[in-house]
Write a protein that holds these residues in place. Structure first.
Motif, mmCIF file in Angstrom:
data_model
loop_
_atom_site.group_PDB
_atom_site.id
_atom_site.type_symbol
_atom_site.label_atom_id
_atom_site.label_comp_id
_atom_site.label_asym_id
_atom_site.label_seq_id
_atom_site.Cartn_x
_atom_site.Cartn_y
_atom_site.Cartn_z
ATOM 1 N N GLU A 58 10.303 66.661 62.142
ATOM 2 C CA GLU A 58 11.120 67.137 60.748
ATOM 3 C C GLU A 58 9.818 68.613 60.148
ATOM 4 O OE1 GLU A 58 12.630 64.806 57.419
ATOM 5 O OE2 GLU A 58 12.122 66.292 56.069
ATOM 6 N N GLU A 59 9.100 68.569 60.320
ATOM 7 C CA GLU A 59 8.362 69.335 60.236
ATOM 8 C C GLU A 59 7.589 70.582 60.783
ATOM 9 O OE1 GLU A 59 5.954 69.573 57.319
ATOM 10 O OE2 GLU A 59 6.878 68.025 56.291
ATOM 11 N N PHE A 60 7.545 70.502 62.423
ATOM 12 C CA PHE A 60 7.898 71.414 62.639
ATOM 13 C C PHE A 60 8.878 72.481 63.026
ATOM 14 C CE2 PHE A 60 4.943 68.185 65.566
ATOM 15 C CZ PHE A 60 3.490 68.385 64.595
ATOM 16 N N THR A 61 9.885 70.831 62.756
ATOM 17 C CA THR A 61 11.327 72.421 62.588
ATOM 18 C C THR A 61 11.571 73.414 61.692
ATOM 19 O OG1 THR A 61 12.552 70.061 63.546
ATOM 20 C CG2 THR A 61 13.719 71.659 62.839
ATOM 21 N N LYS A 62 10.774 72.603 60.370
ATOM 22 C CA LYS A 62 11.809 73.039 59.354
ATOM 23 C C LYS A 62 9.850 74.160 59.702
ATOM 24 C CE LYS A 62 11.113 69.892 55.642
ATOM 25 N NZ LYS A 62 10.233 69.704 54.841
ATOM 26 N N LEU B 148 23.591 70.120 77.628
ATOM 27 C CA LEU B 148 22.362 71.154 76.663
ATOM 28 C C LEU B 148 22.376 72.161 78.073
ATOM 29 C CD1 LEU B 148 20.065 68.331 75.122
ATOM 30 C CD2 LEU B 148 21.813 70.749 74.484
ATOM 31 N N CYS B 149 22.638 72.230 79.147
ATOM 32 C CA CYS B 149 22.008 72.949 79.809
ATOM 33 C C CYS B 149 20.826 73.584 79.947
ATOM 34 C CB CYS B 149 23.510 74.463 80.112
ATOM 35 S SG CYS B 149 24.955 73.788 79.950
ATOM 36 N N GLY B 150 19.960 72.577 79.809
ATOM 37 C CA GLY B 150 18.389 73.666 80.460
ATOM 38 C C GLY B 150 17.911 73.314 79.496
ATOM 39 N N ILE B 151 18.366 73.540 77.779
ATOM 40 C CA ILE B 151 17.751 73.278 76.700
ATOM 41 C C ILE B 151 16.264 71.823 76.753
ATOM 42 C CG2 ILE B 151 17.151 72.865 74.273
ATOM 43 C CD1 ILE B 151 19.233 74.895 74.142
ATOM 44 N N PRO B 152 15.352 71.633 76.410
ATOM 45 C CA PRO B 152 14.899 70.897 76.543
ATOM 46 C C PRO B 152 15.252 69.451 75.821
ATOM 47 C CG PRO B 152 12.969 72.343 76.659
ATOM 48 C CD PRO B 152 14.694 72.870 76.328
ATOM 49 N N ILE B 153 15.307 68.530 76.306
ATOM 50 C CA ILE B 153 15.925 66.471 74.926
ATOM 51 C C ILE B 153 14.886 66.957 74.116
ATOM 52 C CG2 ILE B 153 18.293 66.015 76.221
ATOM 53 C CD1 ILE B 153 16.014 63.738 76.630
ATOM 54 N N ASN B 154 13.711 66.889 74.432
ATOM 55 C CA ASN B 154 12.771 67.027 73.435
ATOM 56 C C ASN B 154 12.401 67.970 72.633
ATOM 57 O OD1 ASN B 154 11.664 68.347 75.486
ATOM 58 N ND2 ASN B 154 9.607 66.602 75.440
ATOM 59 N N GLU B 155 13.029 69.350 72.133
ATOM 60 C CA GLU B 155 12.683 70.423 71.571
ATOM 61 C C GLU B 155 12.800 69.612 70.442
ATOM 62 O OE1 GLU B 155 11.762 73.561 72.328
ATOM 63 O OE2 GLU B 155 12.279 73.560 70.095
ATOM 64 N N PRO B 156 12.615 69.660 69.447
ATOM 65 C CA PRO B 156 12.502 69.757 67.719
ATOM 66 C C PRO B 156 12.864 70.276 66.773
ATOM 67 C CG PRO B 156 9.499 69.830 68.344
ATOM 68 C CD PRO B 156 10.546 69.990 69.742
#
Ligand SMILES: Nc1ncnc2c1ncn2[C@@H]1O[C@H](COP(=O)(O)OP(=O)(O)OP(=O)(O)O)[C@@H](O)[C@H]1O
Ligand code: FES
Ligand SMILES: [Mg+2]
Lengths: 131, 176
Positions: A58-62, B148-156
């Motif tokens: 959450e913090e990283f996103t924010k 997601l066509c290539g956007i990493p699923i672990n992207e915060p």
């Protein structure tokens, strides 16, 4: 933000997402991501590791910080759970103990953003901090 | 409840495929979940001892708690725990609870549990199915990656969106 209800919706909003991400990637070097690993053994989960993991995301996103949050199993520090290992690019990993949601945000402010230390570092790693 | 924990066992067993199915049937007064993986599996002697709290293959600590706690909680709520495992093939853990039993552990934040597991291990093919009274929601690593066509699923930055999506869908089938 529009409501995303299905994978099809998600597919549609890809461009927005991509724009958000690439904006950030331009300002950072892509292979220099910060890595956060939250220990997720039974003991960690019981002491709140899941909430801590969510707090980091959450913090990283924010704050739009380029980081990956993952899980590891047992790090062997039951007594200090939840524990979190943070690897900044080019620096030896540091493990923080007794992390809760509040401390997560402190770690981001102090260590991740300003290279200052926060109490509760697990001593084995202590010597490896070089600034 | 225990789901995050049992999923971690599968991950630690080196699984590349993990499936989680949760079935709630309020008419039959039943909640069951089933976690299967293709990890290293357990030899018969390990399997026999696996819900003994003083057994663990961990070297860092003397007790393993995950499965024994789960067995205790399942039995206390008039349910049961079944574990099938074969070395080199994988493991299936199935827990069953009386839905209305006062001692039944709550499901808790299942959306968060599923998404944290899924996004923290993009290399694992994870499949989640949740059925409540005949209506179900499904999500898998494959389908998500595809959308997601290539956007990493672990992207915060993606996480809040995913979480909201799963929560909405679970709400639609009256979960939680
Ligand atoms: N899915 C699985 N595949 C292979 N082995 C497993 C699996 N689940 C459990 N085991 C074996 O059973 C043992 C006991 O598991 P359990 O979850 O009860 O405790 P633990 O994982 O050792 O410790 P804890 O869960 O407290 O962190 C494990 O150490 C592991 O050897
Ligand atoms: S089991 Fe607690 S840290 Fe390993
Ligand atoms: Mg375990």
């Amino acid at each position: 933000m529009e409501k995303i209800k299905s994978l099809a919706d998600l597919r549609k909003m890809q461009d927005d997402l991509r724009a958000k991400i690439s904006l950030r990637e331009k300002s950072n070097e892509p292979d220099k991501r910060i890595q956060v690993k939250v220990a997720m053994a039974t003991c960690g989960i019981a002491s709140g590791a899941k909430e801590v993991m969510e707090a980091f995301i959450e913090e990283f996103t924010k704050r739009n910080i380029d980081a990956v949050v993952t899980q590891t199993g047992c790090m062997g520090y039951c007594y200090a759970e939840p524990t979190v290992e943070i690897t900044k690019p080019g620096v030896e990993p540091i493990t923080f103990g007794y992390v809760d949601v509040k401390k997560a945000s402190k770690i981001i402010d102090k260590y991740i953003l300003n290279n200052e230390l926060v109490d509760g570092i697990i001593p084995v790693n202590y010597h490896s901090i070089d600034n | 409840m225990h789901i995050m924990d049992i999923l971690q066992n599968s991950i630690r067993a080196g699984a590349t495929e993990i499936s989680l199915e949760i079935r709630e049937d309020t008419l039959l007064n039943l909640l069951r979940f089933n976690i299967s993986d293709n990890g290293c599996g357990m030899a018969p002697d390990v399997l026999k001892k696996v819900t003994d709290p003083f057994f663990t293959t961990r070297t860092t600590r003397k007790v393993g708690l995950g499965l024994s706690l789960l067995r205790q909680n399942a039995e206390r709520s008039n349910g049961s725990l079944k574990i099938d495992s074969e070395t080199g093939k994988g493991t299936v853990v199935e827990a069953c609870f009386e839905y209305n039993h006062i001692d039944r552990p709550v499901l808790g934040d299942i959306a968060g549990t599923v998404l944290l597991t899924l996004t923290a291990h993009p290399e694992i093919q994870f499949r989640y199915l949740h059925n409540r009274n005949g209506r179900s929601f499904e999500l898998s690593t494959i389908a998500l990656k595809d959308a997601l066509c290539g956007i990493p699923i672990n992207e915060p930055a993606l996480y809040p969106t995913l979480l909201q999506m799963v929560k909405e869908n679970l709400k639609d089938i009256d979960v939680n």
